[in-house]
Design an enzyme around this catalytic site. Structure first.
Site, PDB file in Angstrom:
ATOM      1  N   ASP A 123       0.822  -1.199   0.000  1.00  0.00           N
ATOM      2  CA  ASP A 123       0.000   0.000   0.000  1.00  0.00           C
ATOM      3  C   ASP A 123       0.861   1.256   0.000  1.00  0.00           C
ATOM      4  OD1 ASP A 123       0.690  -0.919   2.653  1.00  0.00           O
ATOM      5  OD2 ASP A 123      -0.550   0.698   3.460  1.00  0.00           O
TER       6      ASP A 123
ATOM      7  N   GLU B  31      -0.012  -1.182   5.811  1.00  0.00           N
ATOM      8  CA  GLU B  31       0.997  -0.676   6.736  1.00  0.00           C
ATOM      9  C   GLU B  31       0.783   0.799   7.049  1.00  0.00           C
ATOM     10  OE1 GLU B  31       4.713   1.304   7.990  1.00  0.00           O
ATOM     11  OE2 GLU B  31       3.555   1.647   6.162  1.00  0.00           O
TER      12      GLU B  31
END
Length: 491
Positions: free
Chosen positions: A126, A193
């Site tokens: 991400d 994350e």
């Protein structure tokens, strides 16, 4: 005769100063370099332009992390999974692949010796969003993955698709060379994350724990190779995070009576809250030079000019001076204390209406050795006002333990760095930002945070900022590093 005691005192003081000077100089002269002698790396031929092209393709996929009220784009993550399978065929043919949660990935490269604990490389798929309306300020569109002027441009090139793709490139190259690890290698790529890792790294760590896995080492993003960041050191320094700070956002709330501003009480809710915030800013938490922050100076200190070597060879005496200098800059202050940052202040709705409530959020980045509860105790004691309610936002994490620098896992990491980057000094440091690695500290004593990219100080603003990019040559070196590290640590 009356002057005799004074003469003796002065002689004693002079002798003491002389002895102290001898001790300081002697310690400085024996403050020798701790850098390992670089060995020759195993050759790995890479096509830097082809590597850059594959990274650029991954950057075009908008795998923006989910945020409050905005879900992740499932199609973008599915497209990235398919892209990785297409461009890393050997990895997907020979490694076991598991999809964890909605979008995270866990790969297992089975080793030949089941008695050895697995090692893990971490990364995340991400990326943070680009603030709407700012895209035009970028030199190249943030999600076009442009390769130009010797760089790969785009959101995620540094944080953290550059790391993920470099790890996969290294494994793909080792598989193509017919290499097999003795130690099992795990590649874990979370998909959230940037928003805490609860559905990615947390779930992966829990799954491994349920399987009874104990990891030999963990290597995640974190420090980089920096030039010009350590005063007195001309060589670039590889900053390897041996710990990371914790995180808690404290909410201060005050309730008022409300009413018309023409008849105010002695203190409004905003006034009470303002004094509470002022007290916190005036009373920061105590400083400590420890862990990676202290080891940074003991590792690079021997490479400095004599005057600075004397300073860091004698921290038993000079530590107060060093800490005072460190606290003078926001960047270095963060390395020696739990920091206090007032980030939100809300109260009132109209200029002639007394506020019925006021609220502030104070973010603390917690030094290893402190704790969330310790921060809350500090806040309550410092504010010392029963009218101020103290709470926290949901997300919080304790600081990580400090990983050792005398373990075999550290030595393999250090050795690999010096092989691939022989002109670079290697040093521990304290990672001040949060990474997915914190979710794995219960599975390994050797948790390190480092991405092998060579940056300059001004490049740090590109991470989560505009014009994020990585040099084509630096990216190729990152691939070489991961391959060498795997050869050393998983041999």
């Amino acid at each position: 005769m009356a002057h005799l005691p004074m003469k003796r005192l002065l002689l004693s003081m002079a002798l003491g100063v002389s002895v102290l000077a001898v001790v300081l100089v002697a310690r400085t002269l024996t403050f020798k370099s701790r850098q390992v002698v670089p060995e020759e790396a195993t050759a790995l031929t890479v096509d830097a332009q082809a590597l850059a092209s594959r990274l650029s393709g991954a950057l075009r996929l908008k795998t923006v992390a989910a945020s409050e009220g905005v879900p992740a784009d499932a199609e973008a993550f599915a497209a990235l999974h398919a892209y990785l399978a297409e461009h890393f065929p050997r990895v997907h043919a020979e490694l076991k692949r598991e999809v964890v949660g909605a979008h995270s990935l866990l790969y297992t490269w089975q080793g030949t010796d089941a008695s050895l604990r697995p090692m893990m490389l971490l990364g995340h798929l991400d990326v943070v969003p680009v603030t709407p309306g700012t895209e035009g300020a970028w030199a190249h569109p943030p999600f076009d993955g442009v390769v130009a002027d010797g760089f790969v441009w785009g959101r995620g090139s540094l944080d953290d698709k550059g790391s993920v793709l470099a790890q996969l490139e290294a494994v793909e190259a080792l598989l193509a060379a017919g290499e097999k690890p003795r130690r099992t290698v795990l590649l874990a790529f979370g998909a959230d994350e940037e928003v805490g890792g609860r559905e990615g790294a947390v779930v992966i760590a829990k799954r491994l724990q349920e399987r009874g896995v104990r990891l030999e080492s963990v290597l995640d993003e974190g420090g980089v190779i920096m030039s010009g960041t350590v005063p007195g050191v001309s060589a670039p320094v590889a900053l390897v995070g041996t710990s990371e700070k914790g995180f808690v956002s404290v909410v201060l709330s005050v309730k008022g009576e409300g009413g018309h501003s023409s008849m105010p009480p002695p203190s409004t809710a905003v006034g009470v809250l303002a004094r509470a915030v002022s007290r916190l800013e005036a009373a920061p938490m105590p400083t400590r030079l420890q862990g990676g922050s202290r080891e940074l100076f003991t590792r690079v200190g021997p490479e400095m000019p004599f005057g600075m070597r004397l300073l860091f060879a004698n921290l038993w005496l000079t530590e107060p001076l060093v800490v005072r200098r460190l606290t003078a800059s926001p960047t270095t202050n963060a390395a020696v204390r739990t920091t206090t940052a007032v980030t939100v202040f809300e109260g009132g709705v109209k200029d002639n209406v007394l506020p019925a409530s006021a609220r502030a959020v104070v973010n603390f980045r917690i030094l290893p050795g402190d704790s969330v509860e310790g921060v809350l105790s500090h806040v309550r004691a410092t504010v010392d006002d029963s009218r101020v309610e103290v709470g926290t936002l949901d997300f919080q994490s304790e600081p990580s333990p400090v990983s050792p620098t005398d373990s075999e896992s550290w030595r393999e990491l250090e050795r690999s760095l010096r092989q691939v980057f022989p002109d670079v000094l290697v040093s521990p440091y304290l990672n001040v930002a949060a990474t997915d690695s914190r979710h794995f500290v219960g599975l390994s004593d050797n948790v390190y945070r480092f991405f092998p990219a060579h940056l300059r100080r001004e490049d740090l603003a590109r991470i989560h900022g505009k014009d994020e990019r990585i040099a084509v040559t630096a990216y190729a070196d990152a691939v070489r590093f991961y391959a060498q590290y795997l050869r050393n640590a998983a041999r």
